[in-house]
Design an enzyme around this catalytic site. Sequence first.
Site, PDB file in Angstrom:
ATOM      1  N   ARG A   1      24.111 -12.835  51.140  1.00  0.00           N
ATOM      2  CA  ARG A   1      23.701 -14.202  51.489  1.00  0.00           C
ATOM      3  C   ARG A   1      24.055 -15.212  50.400  1.00  0.00           C
ATOM      4  O   ARG A   1      23.724 -16.390  50.520  1.00  0.00           O
ATOM      5  CB  ARG A   1      22.189 -14.239  51.739  1.00  0.00           C
ATOM      6  CG  ARG A   1      21.725 -13.332  52.869  1.00  0.00           C
ATOM      7  CD  ARG A   1      20.223 -13.193  52.857  1.00  0.00           C
ATOM      8  NE  ARG A   1      19.761 -12.516  51.641  1.00  0.00           N
ATOM      9  CZ  ARG A   1      18.481 -12.347  51.308  1.00  0.00           C
ATOM     10  NH1 ARG A   1      17.533 -12.829  52.115  1.00  0.00           N
ATOM     11  NH2 ARG A   1      18.151 -11.724  50.197  1.00  0.00           N
TER      12      ARG A   1
ATOM     13  N   ASP B   1      24.287  -9.679  46.704  1.00  0.00           N
ATOM     14  CA  ASP B   1      23.631 -10.050  47.965  1.00  0.00           C
ATOM     15  C   ASP B   1      24.603 -10.804  48.878  1.00  0.00           C
ATOM     16  O   ASP B   1      25.242 -11.772  48.460  1.00  0.00           O
ATOM     17  CB  ASP B   1      22.404 -10.917  47.666  1.00  0.00           C
ATOM     18  CG  ASP B   1      21.499 -11.088  48.874  1.00  0.00           C
ATOM     19  OD1 ASP B   1      21.964 -11.628  49.898  1.00  0.00           O
ATOM     20  OD2 ASP B   1      20.312 -10.700  48.794  1.00  0.00           O
TER      21      ASP B   1
ATOM     22  N   CYS C   1      15.402 -11.907  45.084  1.00  0.00           N
ATOM     23  CA  CYS C   1      16.420 -10.871  44.871  1.00  0.00           C
ATOM     24  C   CYS C   1      15.847  -9.468  45.100  1.00  0.00           C
ATOM     25  O   CYS C   1      14.823  -9.104  44.522  1.00  0.00           O
ATOM     26  CB  CYS C   1      16.963 -10.987  43.455  1.00  0.00           C
ATOM     27  SG  CYS C   1      18.204  -9.750  43.029  1.00  0.00           S
TER      28      CYS C   1
ATOM     29  N   CYS D   1      24.894 -12.000  41.970  1.00  0.00           N
ATOM     30  CA  CYS D   1      24.323 -10.864  42.682  1.00  0.00           C
ATOM     31  C   CYS D   1      25.229 -10.467  43.849  1.00  0.00           C
ATOM     32  O   CYS D   1      25.918 -11.305  44.434  1.00  0.00           O
ATOM     33  CB  CYS D   1      22.924 -11.215  43.191  1.00  0.00           C
ATOM     34  SG  CYS D   1      22.086  -9.830  44.011  1.00  0.00           S
TER      35      CYS D   1
ATOM     36  N   HIS E   1      19.347 -15.317  42.219  1.00  0.00           N
ATOM     37  CA  HIS E   1      18.797 -16.000  43.394  1.00  0.00           C
ATOM     38  C   HIS E   1      17.354 -15.576  43.603  1.00  0.00           C
ATOM     39  O   HIS E   1      16.958 -14.457  43.250  1.00  0.00           O
ATOM     40  CB  HIS E   1      19.633 -15.724  44.645  1.00  0.00           C
ATOM     41  CG  HIS E   1      19.609 -14.300  45.111  1.00  0.00           C
ATOM     42  ND1 HIS E   1      18.763 -13.854  46.099  1.00  0.00           N
ATOM     43  CD2 HIS E   1      20.322 -13.218  44.725  1.00  0.00           C
ATOM     44  CE1 HIS E   1      18.958 -12.559  46.297  1.00  0.00           C
ATOM     45  NE2 HIS E   1      19.905 -12.147  45.474  1.00  0.00           N
TER      46      HIS E   1
END
Length: 209
Positions: free
Chosen positions: A46, A44, A101, A42, A98
Amino acid sequence: MTDLKNLFNNNRQWAEQIKAEDPEFFKKLSKQQTPEYLWIGCADSRVPANEIVGLMPGELFVHRNVANLVIQTDLNCLSVMQFAVEYLKVKHVIVTGHYGCGGVNAALANQQFGLLDYWVRNIREVYLKHQDAMDEISDDKKRLDRLCELNVVEQAANVSHTNIIQNAWKRGQELTIHGWIYSIEDGILRDLIPPITGINQVDERYRVI
């Protein structure tokens, strides 16, 4: 701050630290990359791929997009996969989602998000495929996290459905597909599926060789 000097400073400090540990690191790295792993994850911020699995630059080939999707019409993802498999000869393709999400959460919402709607439609189809089981989950967080898991399983299967992967197996190339999920809350990866190692684990309807 408009010139992002802090990032350049961080870069210099990082490079100096690496060279202090291994003076020849960048010289060796510039000559070739020989990763054994392709990470499809992803976007993302993080979820930093290399750091999660403790690998250095050059050890992990990475493709990232919203909600770690592998779509048969996404030439970006497929091009990365082909390059990794056919030229870099990676041995593992790891689809990693994750929990929590945002892309998966958007697929659960009954509202518009613009262009993102077309992208997360693929996740809505995963939901519909498992609707009976999903509708039994009353807790919103648990429902989201379960769809995050199911999405990883679906995308790992999509990897195995490509001619890129199946042709590699036909050539006798050692190649394994994994489906993992990462928890931002504790930093731990979890394995969701048995490793997919050959065409015998692919549904006959998706075999292209």
